[in-house]
Design a protein around this motif. Structure first.
Motif, mmCIF file in Angstrom:
data_model
loop_
_atom_site.group_PDB
_atom_site.id
_atom_site.type_symbol
_atom_site.label_atom_id
_atom_site.label_comp_id
_atom_site.label_asym_id
_atom_site.label_seq_id
_atom_site.Cartn_x
_atom_site.Cartn_y
_atom_site.Cartn_z
ATOM 1 N N HIS A 44 3.629 -0.165 -10.153
ATOM 2 C CA HIS A 44 4.659 0.009 -10.711
ATOM 3 C C HIS A 44 5.285 1.515 -10.826
ATOM 4 C CE1 HIS A 44 2.644 0.067 -14.693
ATOM 5 N NE2 HIS A 44 3.581 0.989 -14.814
ATOM 6 N N VAL A 45 6.684 1.683 -11.075
ATOM 7 C CA VAL A 45 7.087 3.221 -11.174
ATOM 8 C C VAL A 45 7.775 3.361 -12.541
ATOM 9 C CG1 VAL A 45 8.714 4.944 -10.226
ATOM 10 C CG2 VAL A 45 7.607 3.309 -8.856
ATOM 11 N N PHE A 81 1.585 7.314 -10.638
ATOM 12 C CA PHE A 81 0.578 8.184 -10.950
ATOM 13 C C PHE A 81 -0.718 7.818 -11.191
ATOM 14 C CE2 PHE A 81 -1.655 10.832 -13.922
ATOM 15 C CZ PHE A 81 -1.493 12.021 -13.323
ATOM 16 N N LYS A 82 -1.168 6.668 -11.766
ATOM 17 C CA LYS A 82 -2.390 6.220 -12.095
ATOM 18 C C LYS A 82 -2.918 5.707 -10.775
ATOM 19 C CE LYS A 82 -5.116 3.437 -14.548
ATOM 20 N NZ LYS A 82 -5.087 2.562 -16.204
ATOM 21 N N PHE A 83 -2.250 4.807 -9.877
ATOM 22 C CA PHE A 83 -2.488 4.074 -8.658
ATOM 23 C C PHE A 83 -3.027 4.887 -7.661
ATOM 24 C CE2 PHE A 83 -2.486 1.455 -5.094
ATOM 25 C CZ PHE A 83 -2.645 0.060 -5.429
ATOM 26 N N LEU A 242 4.690 12.144 -1.814
ATOM 27 C CA LEU A 242 5.039 10.678 -1.908
ATOM 28 C C LEU A 242 5.605 10.259 -3.401
ATOM 29 C CD1 LEU A 242 5.947 7.681 -1.048
ATOM 30 C CD2 LEU A 242 3.566 7.003 -0.956
ATOM 31 N N LEU A 243 4.544 10.598 -4.318
ATOM 32 C CA LEU A 243 4.850 10.731 -5.793
ATOM 33 C C LEU A 243 6.033 11.458 -6.307
ATOM 34 C CD1 LEU A 243 3.910 9.351 -8.378
ATOM 35 C CD2 LEU A 243 2.488 11.221 -8.722
ATOM 36 N N VAL A 244 6.249 12.630 -5.584
ATOM 37 C CA VAL A 244 7.307 13.408 -6.131
ATOM 38 C C VAL A 244 8.705 12.758 -5.687
ATOM 39 C CG1 VAL A 244 8.480 15.544 -5.606
ATOM 40 C CG2 VAL A 244 5.933 15.446 -5.975
ATOM 41 N N ARG A 247 9.004 9.735 -7.843
ATOM 42 C CA ARG A 247 9.657 10.179 -9.259
ATOM 43 C C ARG A 247 11.270 10.717 -8.976
ATOM 44 N NH1 ARG A 247 6.489 7.355 -11.891
ATOM 45 N NH2 ARG A 247 4.482 8.432 -12.612
ATOM 46 N N MET A 248 11.472 11.541 -8.251
ATOM 47 C CA MET A 248 12.732 12.015 -8.236
ATOM 48 C C MET A 248 13.919 11.179 -7.954
ATOM 49 S SD MET A 248 12.331 15.234 -8.459
ATOM 50 C CE MET A 248 13.971 16.052 -7.742
ATOM 51 N N ARG A 249 13.578 9.717 -7.613
ATOM 52 C CA ARG A 249 14.683 8.945 -7.379
ATOM 53 C C ARG A 249 14.673 7.960 -8.829
ATOM 54 N NH1 ARG A 249 12.354 7.907 -2.192
ATOM 55 N NH2 ARG A 249 11.254 5.956 -2.861
ATOM 56 N N THR A 250 13.960 8.366 -9.741
ATOM 57 C CA THR A 250 14.105 7.399 -11.022
ATOM 58 C C THR A 250 14.786 8.139 -11.957
ATOM 59 O OG1 THR A 250 11.596 8.351 -11.917
ATOM 60 C CG2 THR A 250 11.691 6.477 -10.540
#
Length: 250
Positions: A44-45, A81-83, A242-244, A247-250
């Motif tokens: 999840h995000v 982040f954890k995944f 990919l993580l950045v 995150r930038m879309r949330t």
């Protein structure tokens, strides 16, 4: 509702946006019996507000469903982040979940993660499968009576590890793995488990299964030594990028 509808409901009711949710456990491994519960796993995000404060999270979301008709569902998801961090470790579980063909919810990021995950597989993933096989073997050997399920897990993880070391591909389904291994006793155990006969005991066969366990352990160790897989993951930069973006879309 049928099983598919209840699985879809579980993902729809998740408190956070999902990158993916797939079925793991006995259904993924190819030996689900009629009363097997569903293991739903995913990523999840978290919204930005849940990440930047003094008490970030939840990094992991867990829930259970137990219906009166016997349907059981266990859901576990990790924040991205954890995944993604787990993907960079010798953690076979998350790679199996990511690549599970039993998809309940997916996104373009799920597809991208599967491609990037090729750069996460290393020779040291053999340690994960050797350790899990040892744990399951002890559960089987010390059980009274000895049941089919633990020893099936022993064969599943060892054959998955061998296949991974030799091909770099994540394959968790024991039926497909056994198409190459061609172990008749494994096919028999799967058939008995799927037919709901997992209560049958294997007390008279412990010594024989111990020899097979030790033989396959040695085969996995040999596959590790001869593997062409890298010693370190190469996907860290791609996962960070990919993580950045996520995150930038949330």
């Amino acid at each position: 509702m049928n099983a598919e509808e209840r699985l879809l409901t579980a993902t729809a009711e998740h408190p956070f946006s999902l990158i993916f949710a797939t079925i793991s456990g006995a259904h993924l491994y190819g030996f689900a019996s009629p009363d097997s519960d569903y293991d739903l796993r995913g990523c999840h995000v978290l919204p930005t507000a849940n990440v930047v404060g003094l008490e970030p999270g939840p990094w992991t979301v867990q829930s259970e469903r137990r219906d009166s008709d016997g349907f059981e569902l266990d859901l576990v998801t990790h924040d991205a982040f954890k995944f993604l961090g787990l993907m960079l470790r010798k953690n076979g579980y998350v790679l199996e979940q990511l690549h599970s063909p039993l998809i309940v919810h997916t996104t373009p990021e799920h597809t991208e993660l599967k491609a990037v995950a090729l750069g996460c597989v290393t020779r040291y993933h053999s340690h994960h499968y050797l350790g899990f096989a040892e744990t399951q073997w002890h559960l089987f050997e010390k059980g009274r009576p000895r049941r089919i399920k633990p020893v099936l897990y022993v064969y599943r993880v060892l054959l998955t590890g061998i296949h991974l070391m030799r091909t770099g591909e994540v394959e968790a389904n024991l039926v497909r793995l056994n198409e190459t291994a061609r172990l008749s006793h494994v096919a028999d155990l799967i058939a008995r488990k799927v037919a709901g006969r997992e209560g049958e005991t294997l007390d008279d066969d412990v010594a024989w299964h111990r020899r097979e366990y030790e033989r396959l352990r040695q085969e996995l160790e040999s596959a590790d030594r001869s593997s062409s897989l890298p010693e370190r993951p190469t996907a860290r930069a791609a996962l960070d990028e990919l993580l950045v973006r996520i995150r930038m879309r949330t």
